[in-house]
Motif scaffolding. Structure first.
Motif, mmCIF file in Angstrom:
data_model
loop_
_atom_site.group_PDB
_atom_site.id
_atom_site.type_symbol
_atom_site.label_atom_id
_atom_site.label_comp_id
_atom_site.label_asym_id
_atom_site.label_seq_id
_atom_site.Cartn_x
_atom_site.Cartn_y
_atom_site.Cartn_z
ATOM 1 N N ASP A 175 -23.467 -25.474 -33.326
ATOM 2 C CA ASP A 175 -23.070 -24.440 -34.269
ATOM 3 C C ASP A 175 -21.696 -23.911 -33.869
ATOM 4 O O ASP A 175 -21.357 -23.863 -32.682
ATOM 5 N N THR A 176 -20.929 -23.500 -34.852
ATOM 6 C CA THR A 176 -19.575 -23.009 -34.587
ATOM 7 C C THR A 176 -19.571 -21.873 -33.577
ATOM 8 O O THR A 176 -18.755 -21.847 -32.649
ATOM 9 N N ASP A 177 -20.489 -20.929 -33.719
ATOM 10 C CA ASP A 177 -20.493 -19.772 -32.821
ATOM 11 C C ASP A 177 -20.778 -20.163 -31.381
ATOM 12 O O ASP A 177 -20.257 -19.544 -30.440
ATOM 13 N N LYS A 178 -21.587 -21.207 -31.183
ATOM 14 C CA LYS A 178 -21.882 -21.664 -29.821
ATOM 15 C C LYS A 178 -20.678 -22.354 -29.202
ATOM 16 O O LYS A 178 -20.385 -22.180 -28.003
ATOM 17 N N LEU A 179 -19.963 -23.139 -30.009
ATOM 18 C CA LEU A 179 -18.744 -23.767 -29.503
ATOM 19 C C LEU A 179 -17.692 -22.710 -29.174
ATOM 20 O O LEU A 179 -17.008 -22.802 -28.158
ATOM 21 N N VAL A 180 -17.579 -21.720 -30.029
ATOM 22 C CA VAL A 180 -16.607 -20.644 -29.805
ATOM 23 C C VAL A 180 -16.931 -19.896 -28.511
ATOM 24 O O VAL A 180 -16.040 -19.592 -27.709
ATOM 25 N N GLU A 181 -18.201 -19.610 -28.287
ATOM 26 C CA GLU A 181 -18.601 -18.907 -27.065
ATOM 27 C C GLU A 181 -18.264 -19.728 -25.830
ATOM 28 O O GLU A 181 -17.753 -19.199 -24.832
ATOM 29 N N ASN A 182 -18.537 -21.034 -25.889
ATOM 30 C CA ASN A 182 -18.190 -21.909 -24.767
ATOM 31 C C ASN A 182 -16.680 -21.946 -24.539
ATOM 32 O O ASN A 182 -16.199 -21.887 -23.397
ATOM 33 N N LEU A 183 -15.930 -22.054 -25.641
ATOM 34 C CA LEU A 183 -14.473 -22.123 -25.549
ATOM 35 C C LEU A 183 -13.902 -20.851 -24.947
ATOM 36 O O LEU A 183 -13.015 -20.890 -24.087
ATOM 37 N N LYS A 184 -14.399 -19.713 -25.367
ATOM 38 C CA LYS A 184 -13.915 -18.443 -24.843
ATOM 39 C C LYS A 184 -14.240 -18.300 -23.358
ATOM 40 O O LYS A 184 -13.479 -17.687 -22.601
ATOM 41 N N THR A 185 -15.354 -18.873 -22.930
ATOM 42 C CA THR A 185 -15.714 -18.848 -21.509
ATOM 43 C C THR A 185 -14.698 -19.617 -20.686
ATOM 44 O O THR A 185 -14.276 -19.172 -19.606
ATOM 45 N N ILE A 186 -14.283 -20.779 -21.198
ATOM 46 C CA ILE A 186 -13.288 -21.590 -20.489
ATOM 47 C C ILE A 186 -11.931 -20.901 -20.493
ATOM 48 O O ILE A 186 -11.246 -20.850 -19.467
ATOM 49 N N ASN A 204 -1.434 -29.756 -17.014
ATOM 50 C CA ASN A 204 -2.401 -29.693 -18.114
ATOM 51 C C ASN A 204 -3.817 -29.537 -17.572
ATOM 52 O O ASN A 204 -4.159 -30.080 -16.519
ATOM 53 N N VAL A 205 -4.632 -28.793 -18.308
ATOM 54 C CA VAL A 205 -6.051 -28.654 -17.983
ATOM 55 C C VAL A 205 -6.845 -29.028 -19.228
ATOM 56 O O VAL A 205 -6.678 -28.414 -20.283
ATOM 57 N N ALA A 206 -7.686 -30.043 -19.125
ATOM 58 C CA ALA A 206 -8.512 -30.480 -20.256
ATOM 59 C C ALA A 206 -9.976 -30.351 -19.872
ATOM 60 O O ALA A 206 -10.395 -30.845 -18.821
ATOM 61 N N VAL A 207 -10.753 -29.680 -20.727
ATOM 62 C CA VAL A 207 -12.161 -29.411 -20.416
ATOM 63 C C VAL A 207 -13.025 -29.613 -21.660
ATOM 64 O O VAL A 207 -12.731 -29.046 -22.717
ATOM 65 N N PRO A 208 -14.097 -30.396 -21.566
ATOM 66 C CA PRO A 208 -15.030 -30.510 -22.695
ATOM 67 C C PRO A 208 -15.838 -29.228 -22.814
ATOM 68 O O PRO A 208 -16.197 -28.619 -21.798
ATOM 69 N N PHE A 209 -16.131 -28.798 -24.058
ATOM 70 C CA PHE A 209 -16.889 -27.554 -24.194
ATOM 71 C C PHE A 209 -18.021 -27.653 -25.217
ATOM 72 O O PHE A 209 -18.482 -26.656 -25.746
ATOM 73 N N GLY A 210 -18.506 -28.862 -25.447
ATOM 74 C CA GLY A 210 -19.666 -29.014 -26.317
ATOM 75 C C GLY A 210 -19.571 -30.230 -27.210
ATOM 76 O O GLY A 210 -18.711 -31.098 -27.016
ATOM 77 N N LYS A 211 -20.472 -30.288 -28.181
ATOM 78 C CA LYS A 211 -20.537 -31.398 -29.120
ATOM 79 C C LYS A 211 -20.236 -30.922 -30.533
ATOM 80 O O LYS A 211 -20.456 -29.755 -30.868
ATOM 81 N N ALA A 212 -19.752 -31.837 -31.361
ATOM 82 C CA ALA A 212 -19.411 -31.493 -32.741
ATOM 83 C C ALA A 212 -20.630 -30.995 -33.512
ATOM 84 O O ALA A 212 -20.498 -30.274 -34.502
ATOM 85 N N SER A 213 -21.818 -31.364 -33.071
ATOM 86 C CA SER A 213 -23.052 -30.939 -33.742
ATOM 87 C C SER A 213 -23.435 -29.500 -33.422
ATOM 88 O O SER A 213 -24.292 -28.914 -34.087
#
Length: 230
Positions: A182-193, A171-180
């Motif tokens: 914006d959705t698009d910023k979290l998505v961009e971080n997630l896609k990077t990972i 398993n690989v678990a990685v934090p990619f931001g905070k719930a606060s």
């Protein structure tokens, strides 16, 4: 088990279709919507990989700088001397030292998030392995934390660099931001990972590489990702 969770968790769980694989944008928005913590939750992605971690070439480990940061202020320490120590301080390192810093850690101080070291300092840092290793704080060339370019390493850590590695079960678990975020910023971080994990696929792996992927906030239920939506 979910039945032992509190009412807020149960209410959040009712909004998640456990049989559905959510498109990335929808999954991120849902995780934000059902987050019920009274603080700014960390959002994390977990990948279940088809790897045999008993094989050295199938153990993933590395680091990536998230384009929108992690939302967390990282306390960074650097083991260095001379000009390298000055470069680390100028780059914004919170604590810089050599044997004195090692002694402080041996005395029980662990109030930091990232440890960086120049190669010549590794004989000193190596003696801290039993302390730093279990906490994931040991400097390592694979994550860019053993380097002569300490200024770059400090700047990247402060800018939102995260590390990833497989656990014993693949398993690989990685934090990619905070719930606060914006959705698009979290998505961009997630896609990077996701991109870095996919590129790290060991050549010896056969069959389906990513068997399952999900995201969740600190206390919230997980949401399964549709890998085809990346």
């Amino acid at each position: 088990m979910a039945k032992n969770r509190g009412k807020k968790y149960q209410d959040a769980l009712k909004k998640v279709d456990s049989k559905k694989k959510y498109a990335v944008n929808d999954a991120v928005q849902l995780v934000k919507d059902i987050d019920f913590a009274n603080f700014d939750s960390t959002v994390e992605v977990a990948f279940k990989l088809n790897v045999d971690t008993k094989q050295a070439d199938q153990q993933l480990r590395g680091a990536v700088v998230l384009p929108n940061g992690t939302g967390k202020d990282q306390t960074v320490i650097v083991f260095a001397k001379g000009d390298n120590a000055k470069a680390a301080k100028d780059a914004g390192a919170d604590f810089v030292g050599d044997t004195d810093l090692a002694g402080k850690i041996q005395d029980g101080w662990l109030d930091f998030d990232v440890a960086i070291a120049t190669p010549d300092m590794m004989p000193v840092v190596g003696r801290l392995g039993r302390i730093l290793g279990p906490k994931g704080l040991m400097p390592n060339p694979k994550t860019g934390t053993v380097t002569m370019d300490v200024a770059k390493a400090v700047e990247e850590s402060k800018a939102g660099k995260v590390t990833y590695r497989t656990d014993r079960d693949g398993n690989v678990a990685v934090p990619f931001g905070k719930a606060s975020f914006d959705t698009d910023k979290l998505v961009e971080n997630l896609k990077t990972i996701e991109d870095i994990v996919m590129k790290a696929r060991p050549a010896s792996v056969r069959g389906t590489y990513v068997q399952h992927a999900s995201i969740a906030s600190t206390f919230g239920p997980s949401v399964t990702l549709d890998l085809e939506s990346f």
